[in-house]
Scaffold this motif. Sequence first.
Motif, mmCIF file in Angstrom:
data_model
loop_
_atom_site.group_PDB
_atom_site.id
_atom_site.type_symbol
_atom_site.label_atom_id
_atom_site.label_comp_id
_atom_site.label_asym_id
_atom_site.label_seq_id
_atom_site.Cartn_x
_atom_site.Cartn_y
_atom_site.Cartn_z
ATOM 1 N N PHE A 1 0.867 -1.292 -0.025
ATOM 2 C CA PHE A 1 0.122 0.168 0.089
ATOM 3 C C PHE A 1 0.710 1.342 0.091
ATOM 4 N N TYR A 2 0.793 2.105 -0.811
ATOM 5 C CA TYR A 2 1.607 3.317 -1.106
ATOM 6 C C TYR A 2 0.796 4.608 -1.107
ATOM 7 N N ILE A 3 1.387 5.657 -0.356
ATOM 8 C CA ILE A 3 0.576 6.762 -0.524
ATOM 9 C C ILE A 3 1.758 8.053 -0.516
ATOM 10 N N SER A 4 1.506 8.893 -1.323
ATOM 11 C CA SER A 4 2.304 10.063 -1.296
ATOM 12 C C SER A 4 1.472 11.548 -1.396
ATOM 13 N N ARG B 1 -0.316 13.864 5.740
ATOM 14 C CA ARG B 1 -1.114 14.414 6.952
ATOM 15 C C ARG B 1 -1.506 13.127 7.650
ATOM 16 N N LYS B 2 -1.977 13.212 9.078
ATOM 17 C CA LYS B 2 -2.184 11.863 9.815
ATOM 18 C C LYS B 2 -3.533 11.374 9.254
ATOM 19 N N SER B 3 -4.565 12.288 8.714
ATOM 20 C CA SER B 3 -5.700 11.709 7.885
ATOM 21 C C SER B 3 -5.250 10.971 6.798
ATOM 22 N N PHE C 1 7.587 1.828 5.931
ATOM 23 C CA PHE C 1 8.839 2.507 5.492
ATOM 24 C C PHE C 1 8.513 4.059 4.652
ATOM 25 N N ASN C 2 9.245 4.797 4.813
ATOM 26 C CA ASN C 2 8.985 6.369 4.216
ATOM 27 C C ASN C 2 10.189 6.555 3.485
ATOM 28 N N ASP C 3 9.895 8.066 2.859
ATOM 29 C CA ASP C 3 10.991 8.696 2.104
ATOM 30 C C ASP C 3 12.368 9.048 2.855
ATOM 31 N N LYS D 1 4.065 8.647 13.913
ATOM 32 C CA LYS D 1 5.338 8.363 13.601
ATOM 33 C C LYS D 1 5.770 8.779 12.090
ATOM 34 N N PHE D 2 4.896 8.554 10.937
ATOM 35 C CA PHE D 2 4.957 8.999 9.963
ATOM 36 C C PHE D 2 4.398 10.213 9.298
ATOM 37 N N GLU D 3 3.915 11.051 10.100
ATOM 38 C CA GLU D 3 3.250 12.146 9.769
ATOM 39 C C GLU D 3 4.361 13.272 9.010
ATOM 40 N N GLY D 4 3.909 13.932 7.877
ATOM 41 C CA GLY D 4 4.938 14.707 7.222
ATOM 42 C C GLY D 4 6.086 14.111 6.246
ATOM 43 N N SER D 5 5.865 12.577 6.089
ATOM 44 C CA SER D 5 6.496 11.880 5.125
ATOM 45 C C SER D 5 6.337 12.232 3.821
ATOM 46 N N LYS D 6 7.035 12.151 3.025
ATOM 47 C CA LYS D 6 6.570 12.604 1.314
ATOM 48 C C LYS D 6 5.971 11.378 1.009
ATOM 49 N N TYR D 7 6.205 10.147 1.148
ATOM 50 C CA TYR D 7 5.446 8.890 0.939
ATOM 51 C C TYR D 7 5.668 7.929 1.990
#
Length: 108
Positions: free
Chosen positions: A5-8, A14-16, A39-41, A63-69
Amino acid sequence: MCELFYISRKEGLRKSDIVAISIKAVDSADSNADAWGIFNDKGEIFQNSGKLKSDHIKDIAVKFEGSKYIVIHTRLATGGNLTIPHPFTHEDYILSHNGIVRCEHFEN
């Protein structure tokens, strides 16, 4: 088989956003219950053996808020050690896959 599952988002997730993709991953976790990871960018990784559960979503979002993906990997082991978390890491590489990967492909 595993599922990815990927999102960018160019401005950072955002958390949402993270909650939405995490819910989809949790929904698939019944059939992919051996291990999971994210994992993230920035190369940050969180791995866990066992089933991804809705209880994990808040921690993932914080933990992953603000990541580009982010990439969430849920695992249904078709061979090998059932509890090896995904994604795999080796030195400065992160590998997610769907299917069987033979180690001899990476020996060079």
